[in-house]
Scaffold this motif. Structure first.
Motif, mmCIF file in Angstrom:
data_model
loop_
_atom_site.group_PDB
_atom_site.id
_atom_site.type_symbol
_atom_site.label_atom_id
_atom_site.label_comp_id
_atom_site.label_asym_id
_atom_site.label_seq_id
_atom_site.Cartn_x
_atom_site.Cartn_y
_atom_site.Cartn_z
ATOM 1 N N PRO A 1 -3.919 4.844 6.133
ATOM 2 C CA PRO A 1 -2.878 5.337 5.217
ATOM 3 C C PRO A 1 -3.302 5.352 3.748
ATOM 4 C CG PRO A 1 -2.295 3.199 6.133
ATOM 5 C CD PRO A 1 -3.459 3.689 6.921
ATOM 6 N N PHE A 2 -4.223 4.469 3.363
ATOM 7 C CA PHE A 2 -4.646 4.513 1.959
ATOM 8 C C PHE A 2 -5.374 5.812 1.651
ATOM 9 C CE2 PHE A 2 -8.104 4.045 -1.107
ATOM 10 C CZ PHE A 2 -7.359 3.806 -2.259
ATOM 11 N N PHE A 3 -6.289 6.222 2.521
ATOM 12 C CA PHE A 3 -7.021 7.451 2.261
ATOM 13 C C PHE A 3 -6.142 8.679 2.500
ATOM 14 C CE2 PHE A 3 -10.560 4.514 2.518
ATOM 15 C CZ PHE A 3 -11.334 4.951 1.446
ATOM 16 N N ILE B 1 -5.872 11.498 -0.462
ATOM 17 C CA ILE B 1 -6.060 12.951 -0.360
ATOM 18 C C ILE B 1 -4.769 13.703 -0.670
ATOM 19 C CG2 ILE B 1 -7.965 12.691 1.271
ATOM 20 C CD1 ILE B 1 -6.084 13.447 3.530
ATOM 21 N N ASP B 2 -3.637 13.150 -0.292
ATOM 22 C CA ASP B 2 -2.370 13.822 -0.556
ATOM 23 C C ASP B 2 -2.069 13.913 -2.049
ATOM 24 O OD1 ASP B 2 -1.772 14.404 2.047
ATOM 25 O OD2 ASP B 2 -0.405 12.721 2.348
ATOM 26 N N SER B 3 -2.555 12.961 -2.826
ATOM 27 C CA SER B 3 -2.236 12.903 -4.257
ATOM 28 C C SER B 3 -3.175 13.740 -5.117
ATOM 29 C CB SER B 3 -2.273 11.446 -4.734
ATOM 30 O OG SER B 3 -1.376 10.640 -3.996
ATOM 31 N N LEU B 4 -4.259 14.231 -4.556
ATOM 32 C CA LEU B 4 -5.246 14.969 -5.359
ATOM 33 C C LEU B 4 -4.653 16.181 -6.093
ATOM 34 C CD1 LEU B 4 -8.345 14.752 -3.006
ATOM 35 C CD2 LEU B 4 -8.227 13.893 -5.356
ATOM 36 N N HIS C 1 -0.699 2.186 -6.929
ATOM 37 C CA HIS C 1 0.545 2.696 -6.350
ATOM 38 C C HIS C 1 0.666 2.281 -4.879
ATOM 39 C CE1 HIS C 1 1.604 4.695 -9.915
ATOM 40 N NE2 HIS C 1 0.866 5.788 -9.781
ATOM 41 N N TYR C 2 -0.440 2.352 -4.176
ATOM 42 C CA TYR C 2 -0.433 1.991 -2.752
ATOM 43 C C TYR C 2 -0.090 0.510 -2.575
ATOM 44 C CZ TYR C 2 -2.130 1.465 2.055
ATOM 45 O OH TYR C 2 -2.230 1.189 3.412
ATOM 46 N N MET C 3 -0.670 -0.351 -3.420
ATOM 47 C CA MET C 3 -0.429 -1.783 -3.294
ATOM 48 C C MET C 3 1.001 -2.154 -3.674
ATOM 49 S SD MET C 3 -3.106 -2.940 -1.979
ATOM 50 C CE MET C 3 -2.691 -4.680 -2.089
#
Length: 240
Positions: free
Chosen positions: A93-95, A99-102, A131-133
């Motif tokens: 989910p982190f990656f 990629i979704d945020s690019l 943001h993920y953390m």
């Protein structure tokens, strides 16, 4: 069955077009090749999993212990997280977030170096990681952070690092020089700022004081003298 996949510019674009077509427009629109080199590594790790290492990083020992973590990154300064050595299981989910945020972060900045760092490079990845953390991931969704001593500097460290930076342009020298002389530049900035404020004060305030002095100089004449002066002016006009 061991295979080697050479990720050329052409194959990278074909991979994006086939597996992530929603990103192709952004991928083609990047003004700098290093942005495509940065972004493709996130997509490959998300799709296939594995370990990514920059060409200026060398392995100092077996990486098998790192395979125990669903995803890992390494800490660096001053950005926070680097993208030169990373590992992940497929579809982590982190990656996925990376990629979704690019497309959202795809914007031009004044200097090429800042544009690359903030759109696809370590600065971008550091922002995404924070943001993920904030979502407090647990279990296999967590990301292991490799600290400096684990990364290099010791015989038991995983990697050795060599000078690379082949994508750096002339603006990088200016930025690094500014970072090295930040105290001098700060003092000069305050000096210039105070000088401008003094000039503005001298020009505006003193001019206003001068205008005010001229405007009210007449009113400071005693009342009886003002009347006498007007009578004299009227008499002069009648005589003419």
């Amino acid at each position: 069955d061991k295979r080697v996949q050479l990720w050329t510019d052409k194959k990278s674009r074909e991979f994006i077009a086939a597996e992530y077509p929603w990103f192709l427009e952004t991928f083609d629109g990047y003004p700098y090749p290093i942005q495509r080199a940065d972004s493709i590594r996130y997509f490959v790790l998300h799709h296939f999993g594995g370990i990514y290492i920059d060409l200026d990083d060398g392995c100092n020992r077996s990486l098998d212990p790192l395979l125990a973590y669903p995803a890992w990154l390494r800490r660096t300064t001053p950005t926070g997280i680097s993208n030169d050595a990373m590992g992940s299981v497929p579809r982590h989910p982190f990656f996925l977030k990376a990629i979704d945020s690019l497309p959202e972060y795809n914007r031009g900045w004044i200097l090429p170096y800042i544009t690359v760092m903030a759109t696809t490079g370590p600065l971008y990845l550091s922002v995404i990681w924070r943001h993920y953390m904030n979502g407090n991931p647990e279990g296999n969704e967590r990301v292991r952070i490799m600290f400096a001593d684990e990364y290099k500097n010791h015989s038991w460290s995983f990697f050795t690092h060599h000078l690379g930076n082949s994508w750096h342009s002339g603006d990088v020298k200016l930025i690094f020089w500014m970072l090295q002389h930040w105290l001098l530049l700060t003092c000069l900035g305050f000096l210039v700022g105070f000088s401008l404020l003094f000039c503005i004060y001298s020009f505006c305030v003193r001019r206003r004081q001068s205008d005010t002095k001229g405007r009210f100089s007449y009113s400071r004449i005693p009342f009886y003298r003002r009347i006498s002066q007007k009578d004299i002016e009227l008499d002069d006009r009648h005589e003419v």
